[in-house]
Design an enzyme around this catalytic site. Sequence first.
Site, short mmCIF file in Angstrom:
data_model
loop_
_atom_site.label_atom_id
_atom_site.label_comp_id
_atom_site.label_asym_id
_atom_site.label_seq_id
_atom_site.Cartn_x
_atom_site.Cartn_y
_atom_site.Cartn_z
N CYS A 97 0.84 -1.21 0.00
CA CYS A 97 0.00 0.00 0.00
C CYS A 97 0.87 1.25 0.00
CB CYS A 97 -0.93 -0.01 1.22
SG CYS A 97 -1.95 1.46 1.36
N CYS A 154 -0.47 4.12 2.10
CA CYS A 154 -0.24 3.97 3.54
C CYS A 154 1.22 4.23 3.91
CB CYS A 154 -0.57 2.56 4.01
SG CYS A 154 -2.03 1.81 3.31
N ASP A 155 2.14 3.71 3.13
CA ASP A 155 3.53 3.64 3.58
C ASP A 155 4.52 4.46 2.75
OD1 ASP A 155 2.75 1.84 5.58
OD2 ASP A 155 2.93 0.14 4.23
#
Length: 316
Positions: free
Chosen positions: A142, A145-146
């Site tokens: 992701c 997300c990261d």
Amino acid sequence: MLSVRSTVSEEIQEIIIIGSGPAGYTAGLYAARAMLEPLMFGGYMSGGQLMLTSDIENFPGYPEGIGGPEMMVQLREQAERFGLTVEDKNVERVDFSERPFKIYVEGEEFLAKSVIISTGAEAIWLGAEGEEAQKGRGISVCATCDGAFFRNEEVMVIGGGDSAMEEATFLTRFADKVTIINRRDVFRASKVMYDRANANPKIEIIPHRQVTRWLSDEKGLTGAILEDPRDGSETEITVTGAFIAIGHKPITAFLDDQIDTDEEGYILHSEHTMTNVPGVFAAGDVVDTRYRQAVTAAGMGCQAAMDAEKWLEEHN
Ligand code: NDP
């Protein structure tokens, strides 16, 4: 603190929620506050995909960000405070052919007037050697997300579809260099997405490469051994981050085709959040092929609980 209710099969629940990500917990919160005494089967690894995420910085209300697992604990505690009961068990199968619906869990049968399915989708991982140990330590599924953890670093994206192109383009906001590798020289990505990535000076696209082994040291990922599937020759790439974007699969196998889905298995809504089976609702990534965010899943969980509550009022 987990609460466990006695599993008497004759008891008919107003609502059973299957799956415990942001969609499920939010549905549980709303259903509990509507005094429906919801019962959730959260799965062995409750919390869903966010349990694999280190920091969530894009969920409103957390100015400093919050760890994925920590947020899931908080969502759960909030819903439990109002009366959600969570059992960390997997649903094996369901029978939606008549009401009350039957839910089978570890050999026991549970009955429910309504059901919310929020089992989510799971990213498909590569399964290359050394992958398990580096999940969340450099290897991610992701970028949203990261990605921000890789400021001024060199990262790699695996895949040749729209997800890979989108993730790579997003990652150029942070990383100095993004290398996309694809196992073929044919790309599934739409032309516009491919062209956008290809035109980005920070992105290099390399076809005919497959990860065979991840490389790491005590701090995390350091790179990977890549193979050219045409002749088996190997090269090494140095990256501190790698994003696998080879597709997602919704978690719907336990439904055994009793709910209408699209050709990839994502559940289809027929009326608001209700499925083709009246009284069965679905929310979150198990439905969502487009947004796949914690906040959108939570929003849909709220909608599903409100729809279920209204449906129960009309059909009780
Ligand atoms: P896709 O199925 O389109 O692409 C998957 C890619 O991963 C392919 O290049 C495939 O290679 C590769 N792949 C699959 N398995 C492996 C493996 N084991 N090892 C190496 N490579 C592998 O998935 P996406 O997630 O990219 O897209 C899914 C859907 O979502 C599509 O319809 C897409 O259009 C849509 N989407 C749309 C977006 C947008 O419009 N903004 C953004 C993201 C997704 P191969 O071709 O060889 O099988």
